[in-house]
Design an enzyme around this catalytic site. Structure first.
Site: not given
Ligand code: DOR
Ligand code: ZN
Length: 347
Positions: A14, A16, A102, A139, A177, A250
């Protein structure tokens, strides 16, 4: 005392990495640490089509170091699920090597305004994903303003995840997460089609960290840090050797000035020292021998991908997490736990 720890090369399930100049600043940090990463699609505009994902993949590959450490990093691409994602796109996605979609409940977090307003609207697409073997990454927080911020994960499970898993028994889902004891129990008691990633910040810190000695925006992410009992439940499951809980940082970079503002952005930047942060947690729990499976085995096993070849080595060495790093054109970025001393260092 163990002086060095050699692990099969790990992956980040995970991550970004943003785009443009920000991408160029942060990507080498992850590529140095991890062989592969699941790339989050919440750009502006979001990555919703196969074409956009492939173009984004090319930009990521172009931003990698030309040779040496990290040059062989492999981005694993995802699409951003919307109310209107065409079911027919799922076959093309699988053929193009996209691994997952996602799910951001609309309004739950950064760049989630294009997210799903009602899961029912996505059912034909979820059907197609289930058929094609694409994973759903969740999420897991409700956005209902009446639900307390700290309860949003537990309520998401009852209201959305239970019916979703009942309606799509063949869909492989990753609860991203994970932050609560309720989440740990739910995933642990589920079948082999439900896994979860756990971040370093949720393992290392409880919510007091956000307020200690003043408001500390670099400890603010979503889902927000939880109370100590939840942190303990996460540490216990992550270090237990349970194969459906695995590493996902994350790491979510934002320029320091955007986090240190009246409405500070959510996200902790951990890419430069993620593995060392996890090693700290596993060592404190007396479970260093289980770090490799959490970081390098269970993720690929769950995704049905081969484990990496090659190794990385952590050495016992004290070093201080830097105050900041250059970011994008002229900004700075502050990592999680800046100024704190780590006792492991990636060789
Ligand atoms: O803290 C977060 N930051 N949580 C998310 O879900 C999104 C992420 C981001 O993109 O900055
Ligand atoms: Zn994220």
């Amino acid at each position: 005392m163990t002086a060095a720890l050699t692990l099969l090369r790990p992956d980040d399930w995970h991550l970004h990495v943003r785009d443009g100049a920000a991408l160029a600043s942060v990507l080498p940090h992850s590529a140095r640490q991890f062989a592969r990463a699941i790339i989050m699609p919440n750009l502006r505009p979001p990555v919703t089509t196969v074409e956009q994902a492939l173009a984004y993949r090319d930009r990521i590959l172009a931003a990698l170091p030309r040779e040496g450490d990290g040059s062989d990093f492999e981005p694993l691409m995802t699409l951003y699920l919307t109310d209107n994602t065409p079911p027919a796109e799922m076959r093309r996605a699988r053929e193009a090597g996209i691994v997952a979609l996602k799910l951001y409940p609309q309004g739950a977090t950064t760049n989630s305004d294009a997210g799903v307003s009602d899961l029912r609207k996505t059912y034909a697409t979820l059907e197609a994903m289930q058929r094609e073997g694409l994973l759903l990454l969740v999420h897991g927080e409700v956005t209902d303003p009446e639900v307390d911020l700290f309860d949003r994960e537990a309520v998401f499970i009852e209201r959305h995840l239970v019916p979703l898993r009942r309606d799509f028994p063949g869909l492989r889902i990753v609860f991203e997460h994970l932050t609560t004891r309720e989440g740990v129990q739910y995933v642990r008691d589920a079948d082999e089609r439900l896994g979860a990633t756990i971040t370093p910040q949720h393992l290392l810190f409880n919510r007091n960290a956000i307020f200690q000695g003043g408001l500390r925006p670099h400890y603010y992410c979503l889902p927000v840090l939880k109370a100590e009992e939840h942190r303990r439940a996460l540490v216990e499951i992550a270090t237990s050797g349970h194969p459906r809980f695995f590493l996902g940082t994350d790491s979510a970079p934002h320029a320091a000035h955007l986090k240190e503002s009246a409405a500070g952005h959510a996200g902790c930047y951990t890419a430069p020292m993620a593995l060392e942060l996890y090693a700290t947690v596993f060592e404190a729990a007396g479970a260093l021998d289980r770090l490799e499976a959490f970081a390098s085995h269970y993720g690929p096993d769950f995704y049905g991908l081969p484990r990496n070849t090659g190794t990385v080595t952590l050495r016992r060495e004290d070093w201080v997490i830097p105050d900041d790093y250059p970011f994008a054109e002229s900004a700075r970025i502050k990592p999680l736990a800046a100024g704190e001393t780590l006792h492991w260092k990636l060789a």
